[in-house]
Design a protein around this motif. Structure first.
Motif, short mmCIF file in Angstrom:
data_model
loop_
_atom_site.label_atom_id
_atom_site.label_comp_id
_atom_site.label_asym_id
_atom_site.label_seq_id
_atom_site.Cartn_x
_atom_site.Cartn_y
_atom_site.Cartn_z
N ASP A 165 -34.62 -5.97 -34.12
CA ASP A 165 -35.30 -6.65 -32.86
C ASP A 165 -34.65 -6.85 -32.08
OD1 ASP A 165 -33.92 -9.23 -33.80
OD2 ASP A 165 -35.06 -10.28 -33.76
N ALA A 166 -33.13 -6.97 -32.09
CA ALA A 166 -32.09 -6.46 -30.19
C ALA A 166 -32.56 -6.72 -29.34
CB ALA A 166 -30.76 -5.92 -31.33
N GLN A 167 -33.33 -5.34 -28.65
CA GLN A 167 -33.90 -4.85 -27.86
C GLN A 167 -35.02 -5.63 -27.32
OE1 GLN A 167 -35.63 -0.67 -28.98
NE2 GLN A 167 -34.42 0.02 -27.32
N GLY A 168 -35.59 -6.47 -28.54
CA GLY A 168 -36.38 -7.45 -27.25
C GLY A 168 -36.10 -8.91 -27.13
N ARG A 169 -34.44 -9.49 -27.04
CA ARG A 169 -33.88 -10.10 -26.91
C ARG A 169 -32.55 -10.28 -26.57
NH1 ARG A 169 -30.98 -12.12 -31.35
NH2 ARG A 169 -30.85 -10.61 -32.72
#
Length: 190
Positions: A152-156
């Motif tokens: 979920d790194a892209q969302g964060r």
């Protein structure tokens, strides 16, 4: 008399050539094995996060290099001061200086004065705090880099960038104010 000059020449050679050369080697080569995992993380980071990974990697390597240099300066001054202090006492006690007590006292005084100057520079320059601030920031950036590999790194991305900014700001404040780190840096929260 020739033997004393030979010994003095050897000591000067060591002090003027060997010690600076060793310092140069340490200055340029220590810390190169640090951050190996970070290089792999940069290569495995998804394309949308590649710029952020490069930013973290660049700051990490800058801070690690700074930490190595400040460590060298701090411990060099600290151990140099201890060595010169001990040398001052030994010079006064050695009888191998022959009958020239005036030179013996002068060398001891010079050694003690240099030791005092090194400790003063270390204290006033806050070398230890600068070393610790850079080390702390590099460690925090290295820990944060692992966040880039999470699904979920892209969302964060904005939160991770905010954490980078916080780490950079804390490091700057620690270097400028010589204040210890408030709390260990934590990776981005979900």
């Amino acid at each position: 008399m020739k033997q004393n000059r030979w010994r003095t020449g050897l000591v000067l050679l060591i002090v003027l050539v060997v010690v600076p050369f060793a310092g140069w080697l340490i200055w340029n080569n220590l810390g190169q094995t640090r951050g190996v995992a970070l290089g792999h993380i940069v290569g495995q980071t998804p394309a949308p996060l590649a710029g952020l990974a490069e930013l973290i990697s660049g700051a990490y390597h800058e801070y690690r290099a700074n930490a190595v240099r400040w460590s060298f300066v701090y411990f060099g001054c600290l151990f140099g001061s201890a060595f010169l202090s001990a040398l001052a006492g030994v010079i006064l006690k050695l009888e191998s200086f022959g009958r020239n007590e005036k030179r013996q006292r002068d060398l001891a005084a010079l050694s003690a004065a240099l030791a005092a100057l090194l400790i003063t520079l270390t204290s006033i320059g806050a070398f230890e705090q600068k070393w610790r601030a850079n080390r702390h920031a590099a460690d925090a950036l290295e820990a944060l880099s692992f966040e880039l590999l999470k699904p979920d790194a892209q969302g964060r991305q904005a939160r991770i960038l905010a954490d980078v900014q916080r780490i950079v700001t804390e490091r700057g404040n620690q270097v400028l104010t010589a204040a210890p780190p408030a709390t260990p840096a934590q990776p981005a929260a979900d």
